[in-house]
Design a protein around this motif. Structure first.
Motif, PDB file in Angstrom:
ATOM      1  N   LEU A   1       0.829  -1.206   0.000  1.00 49.21           N
ATOM      2  CA  LEU A   1       0.000   0.000   0.000  1.00 49.21           C
ATOM      3  C   LEU A   1       0.867   1.261   0.000  1.00 49.21           C
ATOM      4  CD1 LEU A   1      -2.728   1.380   0.114  1.00 49.21           C
ATOM      5  CD2 LEU A   1      -2.706   1.109   2.600  1.00 49.21           C
TER       6      LEU A   1
ATOM      7  N   VAL B   1       0.585   4.177  -2.807  1.00 45.56           N
ATOM      8  CA  VAL B   1       0.319   5.596  -2.539  1.00 45.56           C
ATOM      9  C   VAL B   1       1.423   6.461  -3.113  1.00 45.56           C
ATOM     10  CG1 VAL B   1       0.065   7.313  -0.702  1.00 45.56           C
ATOM     11  CG2 VAL B   1      -1.042   5.085  -0.484  1.00 45.56           C
TER      12      VAL B   1
ATOM     13  N   ASP C   1       1.143   6.554  -6.962  1.00 46.06           N
ATOM     14  CA  ASP C   1      -0.174   6.883  -7.535  1.00 46.06           C
ATOM     15  C   ASP C   1      -0.780   5.687  -8.270  1.00 46.06           C
ATOM     16  OD1 ASP C   1      -0.234   9.377  -6.510  1.00 46.06           O
ATOM     17  OD2 ASP C   1       0.188  10.434  -8.378  1.00 46.06           O
TER      18      ASP C   1
ATOM     19  N   LEU D   1      -3.128   3.759  -6.922  1.00 46.03           N
ATOM     20  CA  LEU D   1      -4.526   3.604  -6.547  1.00 46.03           C
ATOM     21  C   LEU D   1      -5.402   4.269  -7.612  1.00 46.03           C
ATOM     22  CD1 LEU D   1      -4.246   4.487  -2.742  1.00 46.03           C
ATOM     23  CD2 LEU D   1      -4.180   2.233  -3.803  1.00 46.03           C
TER      24      LEU D   1
ATOM     25  N   LEU E   1     -12.522   4.096  -3.605  1.00 50.50           N
ATOM     26  CA  LEU E   1     -11.117   3.795  -3.895  1.00 50.50           C
ATOM     27  C   LEU E   1     -10.965   2.329  -4.274  1.00 50.50           C
ATOM     28  CD1 LEU E   1      -8.324   5.198  -3.832  1.00 50.50           C
ATOM     29  CD2 LEU E   1      -8.086   4.436  -1.467  1.00 50.50           C
TER      30      LEU E   1
ATOM     31  N   TRP F   1      -7.920  -0.686  -5.675  1.00 49.11           N
ATOM     32  CA  TRP F   1      -6.488  -0.996  -5.816  1.00 49.11           C
ATOM     33  C   TRP F   1      -6.372  -2.327  -6.528  1.00 49.11           C
ATOM     34  CZ3 TRP F   1      -2.885  -2.697  -1.261  1.00 49.11           C
ATOM     35  CH2 TRP F   1      -1.552  -2.753  -1.721  1.00 49.11           C
TER      36      TRP F   1
ATOM     37  N   ASN G   1     -12.758  -0.691  -1.478  1.00 49.86           N
ATOM     38  CA  ASN G   1     -12.643   0.585  -0.767  1.00 49.86           C
ATOM     39  C   ASN G   1     -12.573   0.378   0.753  1.00 49.86           C
ATOM     40  OD1 ASN G   1     -12.993   3.682  -0.886  1.00 49.86           O
ATOM     41  ND2 ASN G   1     -14.544   3.039   0.582  1.00 49.86           N
TER      42      ASN G   1
ATOM     43  N   LEU H   1      -9.253  -1.150   1.867  1.00 48.51           N
ATOM     44  CA  LEU H   1      -8.180  -0.165   1.730  1.00 48.51           C
ATOM     45  C   LEU H   1      -8.205   0.849   2.867  1.00 48.51           C
ATOM     46  CD1 LEU H   1      -7.999   0.699  -2.076  1.00 48.51           C
ATOM     47  CD2 LEU H   1      -6.109   0.010  -0.616  1.00 48.51           C
TER      48      LEU H   1
ATOM     49  N   ALA I   1      -5.405   1.427   5.671  1.00 46.84           N
ATOM     50  CA  ALA I   1      -4.759   2.738   5.768  1.00 46.84           C
ATOM     51  C   ALA I   1      -4.901   3.327   7.166  1.00 46.84           C
ATOM     52  CB  ALA I   1      -5.356   3.692   4.740  1.00 46.84           C
TER      53      ALA I   1
ATOM     54  N   GLU J   1      -2.549  10.288   4.013  1.00 42.20           N
ATOM     55  CA  GLU J   1      -2.010  10.343   2.647  1.00 42.20           C
ATOM     56  C   GLU J   1      -3.026   9.812   1.642  1.00 42.20           C
ATOM     57  OE1 GLU J   1       2.168   9.622   1.612  1.00 42.20           O
ATOM     58  OE2 GLU J   1       2.390   8.942   3.676  1.00 42.20           O
ATOM     59  N   VAL J   2      -3.658   8.682   1.993  1.00 37.50           N
ATOM     60  CA  VAL J   2      -4.654   8.101   1.092  1.00 37.50           C
ATOM     61  C   VAL J   2      -5.837   9.048   0.924  1.00 37.50           C
ATOM     62  CG1 VAL J   2      -6.307   6.220   0.826  1.00 37.50           C
ATOM     63  CG2 VAL J   2      -3.981   5.723   1.589  1.00 37.50           C
TER      64      VAL J   2
ATOM     65  N   PHE K   1      -4.938  11.845  -1.337  1.00 34.98           N
ATOM     66  CA  PHE K   1      -4.831  11.325  -2.705  1.00 34.98           C
ATOM     67  C   PHE K   1      -6.223  11.284  -3.361  1.00 34.98           C
ATOM     68  CE2 PHE K   1      -5.419   7.617  -5.446  1.00 34.98           C
ATOM     69  CZ  PHE K   1      -4.460   7.825  -6.419  1.00 34.98           C
TER      70      PHE K   1
END
Length: 620
Positions: free
Chosen positions: A365, A369, A372, A374, A396, A398, A408, A411, A415, A423-424, A427
């Motif tokens: 992960l 991140v 980029d 994701l 989201l 991945w 989602n 994730l 996170a 951060e996620v 993003f």
């Protein structure tokens, strides 16, 4: 004879030496002697007469005058005149003698018949006197130098002794400070328990014991999380809480003697170590029960009784021989207690494998991140009156080459656990706002909904960052909706309220997500300026078959309508559910019945079918 052992004067030994020298010369004379300068005086210090001399009156004169202690400067002149009167056939020859510094020290004289040899003898006497006096002066100076040198050596020795004593004191003080620093490095400053570093060092030492190496016993770390510790500390203060922890340690020591080390890992976390016999399966459970009992009994503090609420995580050394990892395992087990509700949880091999997988996912992960990797999917939100897309929720996704598709929820959960949620979250916000800035060309009133985490909304700089993104992408604030769950508002309500108010003033919309699942949803709906509520899909799942769920759902809709809030229902999957929410006058719906979450390109192509193309595109 007048004789004083002072500078410029001769000793008996010196006189005998001159006397022997004169006898070797075999020069006839009546007497010889010398006077010493004392300021403006010239007293007679020595005179000797030949035994063969017939001038007894001269001898008597000399002896009489020899007893005179002092004499005026012209004494010698008077002496010479007197001698000449009493012995006209004799004459007095005199000559000054000097010291090594060329100062006159006195006068030497010879009394006798005029004779050249007498004059030479006088010169020899003066030379010898000067030599003796110079030698004597040098000896005196040498002695003085020796005395000074001895004194200097003595002073230096005393100074060296003082320096050595001072050095020993400094060494002792340095050793004391080193021990103190080492102690402070390994101990908590307030309770004197070990700290994290001290515990790790103690565990490393335990690993080297024979019983553990040979397998007769294993080391266990019991991590105690005092869940009400922060509340107690707020009530009685930091010092009071530190005192309670020390009392707690003392109580444990009295009731459970099997604890080897006590450590304070954090403000509200303690770690204990014990050696567990390998064949005694009841040892650890009994010990944990004893510890729980001590915590429940309460501690006295200033006429108050304080009770600790304690979760215990246990980790054993047969899973790892790394001290830091052993403590982490105990911590992970304690965290699991909070999730499961049990008081004690033991780290197992399954936890070990789960942790390995989690660490691997965390690594993947983090890379995703940073790179980029994701991607965003978009699920349409439908206006039930026109059945037109009026917005979309950002989800989201991945797609990992090893793990496959990660949803989602998975994730976000991952996170949140590994600290990447901020951060996620940014993003998702950054990319969603960038997409929405293009869609408003097609649908000017289209609203994009983005889920926001607790760490984001409770960050003091969150509102500023969102407004900066909106400005940078030229997206009007009215086209962005932020969805918050009740849990987002619990950690720091004041900061969350400030961010919501600032963004609301700028035109950003807010929705209360998963409405009805929390006990305080109505309270937050009253306190905060939400534009809409999203009814959780659990209420809709059985609404057609369960009268109770139908009643609850209708009540929520009724309250929202009275508060002038837009009602959004998620999880609509069938035609029957669609007809029900329409009949209940809900405003917006989303779910598989209308469309599943889809990638950006498919979503954009479907959006263009619902809205006529603009006459003029603005290139952004």
């Amino acid at each position: 004879m007048i004789e004083k052992n002072n500078s410029g004067e001769l000793t008996n030994k010196d006189i005998r030496k001159i006397q022997n020298l004169i006898s070797l010369l075999d020069v006839p004379f009546t007497a010889w002697g010398y006077c010493i300068c004392e300021g403006d005086r010239l007293p007679l210090k020595f005179i000797t007469l030949s035994e063969s001399s017939e001038k007894t009156d001269l001898k008597d004169f000399a002896l009489n005058n020899a007893s005179v202690p002092t004499s005026p400067a012209h004494y010698f002149t008077a002496l010479v005149e007197t001698l000449n009167l009493s012995a006209p056939n004799l004459s007095v020859k005199h000559l000054a003698f000097y010291g090594k510094d060329k100062q006159q020290l006195g006068i030497a004289f010879i009394i006798g018949k005029p004779n050249t040899r007498i004059t030479n003898t006088l010169n020899i006497i003066v030379t010898e006197i000067e030599s003796l006096i110079s030698t004597k002066s040098m000896h005196e100076e040498l002695n003085m130098l020796k005395v000074c040198h001895r004194n200097e050596l003595s002073n230096q020795k005393k100074h060296i002794d003082n320096l050595e004593q001072h050095l020993q004191h400094l060494k002792s003080e340095n050793a004391r400070l080193t021990r103190q620093m080492q102690y402070q490095l390994n101990h908590d400053s307030t309770t004197n328990m070990l700290n994290r570093l001290g515990l790790e060092n103690a565990i490393k030492a335990c690993f080297k014991s024979r019983t553990i190496i040979e397998g007769d016993a294993y080391l266990s770390v019991i991590l105690l999380q005092i869940t009400n510790g922060e509340r107690i500390q707020a009530r009685i203060g930091c010092e009071g809480f530190d005192t309670l922890l020390s009392l707690f340690e003392q109580k444990i020591s009295k009731t459970t003697p099997h604890i080897h080390y006590y450590a304070r890992i954090s403000t509200t976390e303690l770690a204990l170590t014990t050696i567990v016999p390998s064949l005694d399966e009841h040892f650890l459970p009994n010990l944990c029960r004893q510890l729980s009992s001590v915590a429940r009994k309460g501690l006295g503090f200033k006429d108050q009784e304080v009770h600790f609420h304690v979760f215990m995580g246990v980790a054993n050394s047969y899973h790892t021989n790394n001290a830091s990892q052993l403590i982490n395992n105990a911590y992970q087990a304690a965290v699991s207690c909070k999730e499961s509700g049990s008081l004690v949880n033991t780290y197992t091999e399954a936890d070990h494998e789960e942790q390995k997988q989690f660490n691997q996912l965390e690594h993947y992960l983090l890379q995703a991140v940073r790179n980029d990797d994701l991607i965003l999917h978009f699920q349409p939100k439908v206006d039930l009156s026109s059945e037109k897309w009026v917005g979309a929720e950002v989800l989201l996704r991945w797609k990992h080459p090893v793990l496959g598709d990660v949803s989602n929820e998975a994730l976000i959960h991952m996170a949140e656990q590994n600290g990447l949620i901020v951060e996620v979250g940014y993003f998702v916000l950054r990319n969603a706002i960038d997409r929405a800035s293009e869609w408003i060309e097609i649908a000017p009133n289209f609203v994009l909904s983005v889920n926001v985490s607790a760490k984001q909304i409770c960050s003091p700089l969150f509102a500023d960052r969102v407004l900066e993104m909106l400005t940078h992408n030229e997206l009007p604030a009215k086209n962005l909706e932020l969805e918050l769950t009740e849990s987002c508002l619990v950690s720091n309500f004041d900061v969350a309220y400030s961010n919501i108010s600032q963004l609301k003033q700028s035109g950003v919309k807010f929705a209360l997500d998963d409405f009805g699942t929390g006990y305080a949803s109505f309270s937050y709906l009253r306190k905060l300026p939400f534009d809409s509520i999203k009814i959780d899909k659990e209420f809709l799942a059985n609404v057609l078959y369960n009268p109770q769920d139908k009643t609850i759902l209708r009540s929520i809709i009724n309250v929202a309508k009275k508060l002038d809030k837009q009602v959004v229902v998620e999880g609509v999957e069938t035609l029957a559910q669609h007809r029900f929410v329409c009949a209940e006058q809900c405003d917006i719906a989303q779910g598989f019945y209308y469309a599943k979450p889809m990638p950006r390109d498919i979503f954009e192509s479907q959006l263009e079918k619902q809205y006529p193309p603009p006459k003029l595109y603005i290139i952004r």
